[in-house]
Design a protein around this motif. Sequence first.
Motif, PDB file in Angstrom:
ATOM      1  N   VAL A 121       0.823  -1.216   0.000  1.00  9.11           N
ATOM      2  CA  VAL A 121       0.000   0.000   0.000  1.00  9.11           C
ATOM      3  C   VAL A 121       0.856   1.263   0.000  1.00  9.11           C
ATOM      4  O   VAL A 121       0.307   2.367  -0.053  1.00  9.11           O
ATOM      5  CB  VAL A 121      -0.944   0.015   1.227  1.00  9.11           C
ATOM      6  N   LEU A 122       2.174   1.116   0.039  1.00 11.14           N
ATOM      7  CA  LEU A 122       3.047   2.275   0.212  1.00 11.14           C
ATOM      8  C   LEU A 122       3.706   2.745  -1.073  1.00 11.14           C
ATOM      9  O   LEU A 122       4.556   3.634  -1.037  1.00 11.14           O
ATOM     10  CB  LEU A 122       4.143   1.955   1.239  1.00 11.14           C
ATOM     11  N   GLY A 123       3.314   2.158  -2.195  1.00 13.77           N
ATOM     12  CA  GLY A 123       4.012   2.428  -3.442  1.00 13.77           C
ATOM     13  C   GLY A 123       4.062   3.891  -3.847  1.00 13.77           C
ATOM     14  O   GLY A 123       5.038   4.342  -4.439  1.00 13.77           O
ATOM     15  N   GLU A 124       3.005   4.654  -3.530  1.00 16.90           N
ATOM     16  CA  GLU A 124       3.002   6.070  -3.928  1.00 16.90           C
ATOM     17  C   GLU A 124       3.777   6.954  -2.966  1.00 16.90           C
ATOM     18  O   GLU A 124       4.092   8.100  -3.285  1.00 16.90           O
ATOM     19  CB  GLU A 124       1.564   6.575  -4.032  1.00 16.90           C
ATOM     20  N   VAL A 125       4.059   6.420  -1.759  1.00 21.35           N
ATOM     21  CA  VAL A 125       4.680   7.246  -0.726  1.00 21.35           C
ATOM     22  C   VAL A 125       6.181   7.000  -0.636  1.00 21.35           C
ATOM     23  O   VAL A 125       6.967   7.942  -0.469  1.00 21.35           O
ATOM     24  CB  VAL A 125       4.014   6.977   0.643  1.00 21.35           C
ATOM     25  N   LEU A 126       6.596   5.749  -0.750  1.00 23.44           N
ATOM     26  CA  LEU A 126       8.015   5.408  -0.599  1.00 23.44           C
ATOM     27  C   LEU A 126       8.686   5.216  -1.950  1.00 23.44           C
ATOM     28  O   LEU A 126       8.049   4.881  -2.950  1.00 23.44           O
ATOM     29  CB  LEU A 126       8.168   4.134   0.230  1.00 23.44           C
ATOM     30  N   SER A 127       9.988   5.382  -1.948  1.00 22.01           N
ATOM     31  CA  SER A 127      10.781   5.106  -3.146  1.00 22.01           C
ATOM     32  C   SER A 127      10.957   3.591  -3.302  1.00 22.01           C
ATOM     33  O   SER A 127      10.717   2.826  -2.353  1.00 22.01           O
ATOM     34  CB  SER A 127      12.160   5.760  -2.991  1.00 22.01           C
ATOM     35  N   GLY A 130      13.106   2.406  -0.587  1.00 20.81           N
ATOM     36  CA  GLY A 130      12.421   2.328   0.696  1.00 20.81           C
ATOM     37  C   GLY A 130      11.563   1.093   0.806  1.00 20.81           C
ATOM     38  O   GLY A 130      11.516   0.442   1.860  1.00 20.81           O
ATOM     39  N   LEU A 131      10.879   0.728  -0.281  1.00 22.79           N
ATOM     40  CA  LEU A 131      10.059  -0.485  -0.277  1.00 22.79           C
ATOM     41  C   LEU A 131      10.933  -1.728  -0.138  1.00 22.79           C
ATOM     42  O   LEU A 131      10.585  -2.673   0.577  1.00 22.79           O
ATOM     43  CB  LEU A 131       9.239  -0.559  -1.566  1.00 22.79           C
ATOM     44  N   ALA A 132      12.062  -1.739  -0.827  1.00 20.81           N
ATOM     45  CA  ALA A 132      12.963  -2.891  -0.746  1.00 20.81           C
ATOM     46  C   ALA A 132      13.513  -3.054   0.670  1.00 20.81           C
ATOM     47  O   ALA A 132      13.686  -4.189   1.146  1.00 20.81           O
ATOM     48  CB  ALA A 132      14.109  -2.729  -1.744  1.00 20.81           C
ATOM     49  N   ARG A 133      13.759  -1.944   1.347  1.00 22.92           N
ATOM     50  CA  ARG A 133      14.295  -2.019   2.717  1.00 22.92           C
ATOM     51  C   ARG A 133      13.297  -2.677   3.664  1.00 22.92           C
ATOM     52  O   ARG A 133      13.694  -3.421   4.583  1.00 22.92           O
ATOM     53  CB  ARG A 133      14.654  -0.608   3.195  1.00 22.92           C
ATOM     54  N   GLY A 160      13.450   0.611   8.003  1.00 22.95           N
ATOM     55  CA  GLY A 160      14.147   1.670   7.294  1.00 22.95           C
ATOM     56  C   GLY A 160      13.615   3.043   7.647  1.00 22.95           C
ATOM     57  O   GLY A 160      12.473   3.203   8.059  1.00 22.95           O
ATOM     58  N   ARG A 161      14.454   4.045   7.459  1.00 14.53           N
ATOM     59  CA  ARG A 161      14.100   5.405   7.867  1.00 14.53           C
ATOM     60  C   ARG A 161      12.988   5.997   7.012  1.00 14.53           C
ATOM     61  O   ARG A 161      12.243   6.866   7.471  1.00 14.53           O
ATOM     62  CB  ARG A 161      15.336   6.314   7.798  1.00 14.53           C
ATOM     63  N   GLU A 162      12.854   5.549   5.771  1.00  9.88           N
ATOM     64  CA  GLU A 162      11.833   6.158   4.913  1.00  9.88           C
ATOM     65  C   GLU A 162      10.433   5.965   5.475  1.00  9.88           C
ATOM     66  O   GLU A 162       9.585   6.857   5.384  1.00  9.88           O
ATOM     67  CB  GLU A 162      11.918   5.578   3.493  1.00  9.88           C
ATOM     68  N   VAL A 163      10.162   4.801   6.041  1.00  8.19           N
ATOM     69  CA  VAL A 163       8.854   4.556   6.646  1.00  8.19           C
ATOM     70  C   VAL A 163       8.608   5.545   7.777  1.00  8.19           C
ATOM     71  O   VAL A 163       7.506   6.095   7.928  1.00  8.19           O
ATOM     72  CB  VAL A 163       8.752   3.110   7.166  1.00  8.19           C
TER      73      VAL A 163
END
Length: 487
Positions: A121-127, A130-133, A160-163
């Motif tokens: 569900v985070l595809g539009e928010v994280l790079s 970030g998703l891979a982390r 990861g920090r992006e979340v």
Amino acid sequence: MQRSQQRAETPPGHVVVIGGGIAGLAAAHHLVATGLRVTLLEATDRLGGKLMTGEIAGVQVDLGAESMLARRPEAVALAEAVGLGDRLQPPATATASLWTRDALRPMPKGHVMGVPGDPAVLGEVLSPEGLARIAEDRDLTPIPVGDDVAVGAYVADRLGREVVDRLVEPLLGGVYAGDAYRISMRAAVPQLFEAVKEGGPLLDGVRRIQERAAARQQTGPVFQGIAGGIGTLPYAVGDAVRAGGGDILTETPVLGLTRTESGWAVRTDTRTIAADGIVLATPAWSAGTLLAAESPAASAELSGVEYASMALVTLAFRRTDIEAYEALRGRSGFLVPPVDGHTIKASTFSSNKWQWVADAAPDLFVLRTSVGRYGEEDHLHREDEELVAVSLRDLAAATGLTARPVDTEVTRWIGGLPQYPVGHLTRVARIRDEVAKLPALRVCGAVYDGVGIPACIASARRAADEIAREIIATPTRVRGTGSEAGQ
């Protein structure tokens, strides 16, 4: 004389509630219902604390807290008890967004205070990075959390920090105006803390929380507002306290508390009031000052509580001037991750979110922004015009809005929100342990059990119940008259 006659002739105990925010008012309301005599003292010229209404372009709006959690019963029940039940309204829309990575993006669903159960569900928010982390969570060694841990630090280690920077930080910041890397998980997100203690990948823990919530089958709105503003609640409670026989004195600062042979002496700037019990419903710094003589240990703990300050910038536009801005349609507002470097931390589209605002001003579009987080108080020293200007600049960047407002209002909340760093609940336990050593005195408010309205009310009811039990359990005690003991 029979015991029943003795009780009938014994005057009811007198409790002084210090502080006229929603916690103090709720405590007074509860105490009046027990039959005790109550006097509430408020230092300022109004009731409500951070619950306050005001006007913009002739329309009454909230200039402080604007909604209350409805999945907890305390706030809704109090509103109903004081005659506001028919004015409770859920948001007309709860379609919030994140202004991040240079665009307004839909707020992801299926998270616990920003911590996801499903990375999809985070595809539009994280790079992509970030998703891979996040996927590494399952391969990481479990991290013991001990008695407490910072939300941001733990989630960053696992996902990861992006979340944290793009989801957890703006959501927690919206509640506490704080720093996610300092905020206590045990205090701020207790259900996540319990899930983490159970062990296993963090994503699995979030899904367990979601499954338990689904099993409870909670229905109804998550949040409620009040037609006319949440800021009308304190005055309705105050009216109910007076109707129940309680006294409320504004512009009456308390200068000192002293134990006496029969209870307490409460010194104001004009008199000394005798009391059998005290409910201290003030911010930590004030409570600490008042307890310095009678409980130095509690006072020292209270003096260590830090606060964040913020400002709300309320803006009214002509609807005809904003009709072209598609980004304003259908949304309740947006949150802003600090990592993106903008000044405002959130915006609420009040005319979209609250039907009562739209009905009260059909020709206007009212919105507000918030500025200021823990450690960023410099913004609050700007002139009102500057805060309006930076809000308009950020709104233009986020939504394309370039219309000029027909009216503006800046409200500063200095020291408005207590901070809950790691170890906060342990500090609260120490404060309560020390305060409990004093006869018939309790503390309540946003410092102790949560900053939301229901949590403050629950804190107040706990304090009031404990005071009432102590006073009622000692009917032969020589009670104060509650009259002025000195001028």
